[in-house]
Design a protein around this motif. Structure first.
Motif, mmCIF file in Angstrom:
data_model
loop_
_atom_site.group_PDB
_atom_site.id
_atom_site.type_symbol
_atom_site.label_atom_id
_atom_site.label_comp_id
_atom_site.label_asym_id
_atom_site.label_seq_id
_atom_site.Cartn_x
_atom_site.Cartn_y
_atom_site.Cartn_z
ATOM 1 N N ALA A 103 25.595 -4.306 19.892
ATOM 2 C CA ALA A 103 26.524 -5.297 19.758
ATOM 3 C C ALA A 103 27.829 -4.958 20.278
ATOM 4 C CB ALA A 103 26.805 -5.567 17.939
ATOM 5 N N VAL A 122 29.178 -18.847 19.628
ATOM 6 C CA VAL A 122 28.278 -18.536 18.492
ATOM 7 C C VAL A 122 27.933 -17.001 18.455
ATOM 8 C CG1 VAL A 122 26.368 -19.280 16.940
ATOM 9 C CG2 VAL A 122 27.813 -20.964 18.085
ATOM 10 N N LEU A 123 27.329 -16.902 19.456
ATOM 11 C CA LEU A 123 26.606 -15.465 19.597
ATOM 12 C C LEU A 123 27.550 -14.214 19.533
ATOM 13 C CD1 LEU A 123 23.885 -16.336 22.279
ATOM 14 C CD2 LEU A 123 23.578 -15.956 19.651
ATOM 15 N N GLN A 125 30.542 -14.275 17.805
ATOM 16 C CA GLN A 125 31.019 -14.388 16.750
ATOM 17 C C GLN A 125 30.038 -13.611 15.685
ATOM 18 O OE1 GLN A 125 33.961 -15.640 15.153
ATOM 19 N NE2 GLN A 125 34.380 -15.425 17.371
ATOM 20 N N ARG A 126 28.828 -13.774 15.862
ATOM 21 C CA ARG A 126 27.737 -12.928 15.193
ATOM 22 C C ARG A 126 27.780 -11.514 15.416
ATOM 23 N NH1 ARG A 126 23.339 -15.222 12.557
ATOM 24 N NH2 ARG A 126 22.052 -13.702 13.144
ATOM 25 N N ARG A 127 27.887 -11.236 16.967
ATOM 26 C CA ARG A 127 28.047 -9.971 17.108
ATOM 27 C C ARG A 127 29.379 -9.117 16.324
ATOM 28 N NH1 ARG A 127 26.631 -11.770 22.526
ATOM 29 N NH2 ARG A 127 28.833 -11.641 22.920
ATOM 30 N N ARG A 129 30.804 -10.051 13.891
ATOM 31 C CA ARG A 129 30.464 -9.645 12.476
ATOM 32 C C ARG A 129 29.240 -8.457 11.987
ATOM 33 N NH1 ARG A 129 29.906 -15.475 12.316
ATOM 34 N NH2 ARG A 129 27.929 -15.422 12.339
ATOM 35 N N ALA A 130 28.436 -8.535 12.966
ATOM 36 C CA ALA A 130 27.503 -7.340 13.003
ATOM 37 C C ALA A 130 28.077 -5.980 12.885
ATOM 38 C CB ALA A 130 26.457 -7.317 14.044
#
Ligand SMILES: N[C@@H](CCC(=O)N[C@@H](CS)C(=O)NCC(=O)O)C(=O)O
Length: 200
Positions: A103, A122-123, A125-127, A129-130
């Motif tokens: 990440a 979006v991707l 932001q996902r990373r 949060r991970a």
């Protein structure tokens, strides 16, 4: 053996730490290269074009840091980095470390190639949060782990990922929210194998 690497790859650093822990540093010639410049010597041994790549004495090329670590654990005199007595715990920690590294590394590469505005995607932001979730989980889990006499692939992978965050994304690790993880990380990275492989 030959190891294709650069000085900033967290994946290559995991392999270098394992080499030192296993007493194999002298058995390997380091081949410094730039994987992002389609380095001919790297592509000749590894069509994937990524580092780390290890060419064995029999001429086989191994890629993927954790697979290379698995192979190196069969060689050398050092303590096992994949001790069977604790294998579940070791692989669990290595998975968290690899996920954190992936990440963080993907975030850095996205910024480099697409600019900082990519952080809003979006991707990305996902990373992000991970990364936060993994750090929170590590704060809960590693604090209860005794510091081992010999580090395993689990501690190596997590510690290198944390060092990579401090190196490339210091805004993430600046948090005072995870004091036990900070202490654990400092203890794990006290040894020569971490000092001799610092990011540069
Ligand atoms: N999953 C791989 C990741 C290796 C990787 O992404 N290496 C980067 C350098 S840190 C690379 O060589 N990138 C070049 C590219 O993707 O073209 C591993 O664990 O070894």
């Amino acid at each position: 053996m030959e190891l294709y690497l650069n000085a900033t790859s967290p994946y290559a650093r995991v392999v270098r730490v394992v080499l030192l822990e296993k007493g194999l540093a002298d058995a390997v010639t380091l081949q410094w290269c730039d994987p992002w410049a389609d380095d001919d010597s790297l592509l000749a041994v590894n069509p994937v074009g990524r580092i780390p790549a290890l060419v064995t004495d029999d001429g086989a090329t191994l890629s993927e840091s954790l697979l290379i670590a698995h192979y190196l654990d069969t060689l050398g005199d050092g303590e096992p980095v994949l001790p069977m007595a604790r294998i579940e715990q070791v692989l669990h920690l290595a998975g968290l470390g690899q996920g954190l590294m992936d990440a963080a590394f993907t975030t850095v590469i996205a910024r480099k190639h697409q600019g900082a505005e990519t952080d809003d995607s979006v991707l990305a932001q996902r990373r992000w949060r991970a990364i936060q979730r993994i750090l929170d989980r590590l704060e809960q889990e590693v604090a209860g782990h005794p510091i081992p006499v010999a580090v395993t692939l689990g501690e190596i992978t997590v510690a290198v990922a944390l060092d990579y965050l401090a190196f490339r994304l210091p805004e993430v690790t600046g948090s005072k929210k995870r004091p036990r993880l900070v202490t654990w990380h400092a203890r794990i990275t006290e040894g020569a194998s971490f000092h001799q492989t610092r990011f540069a």
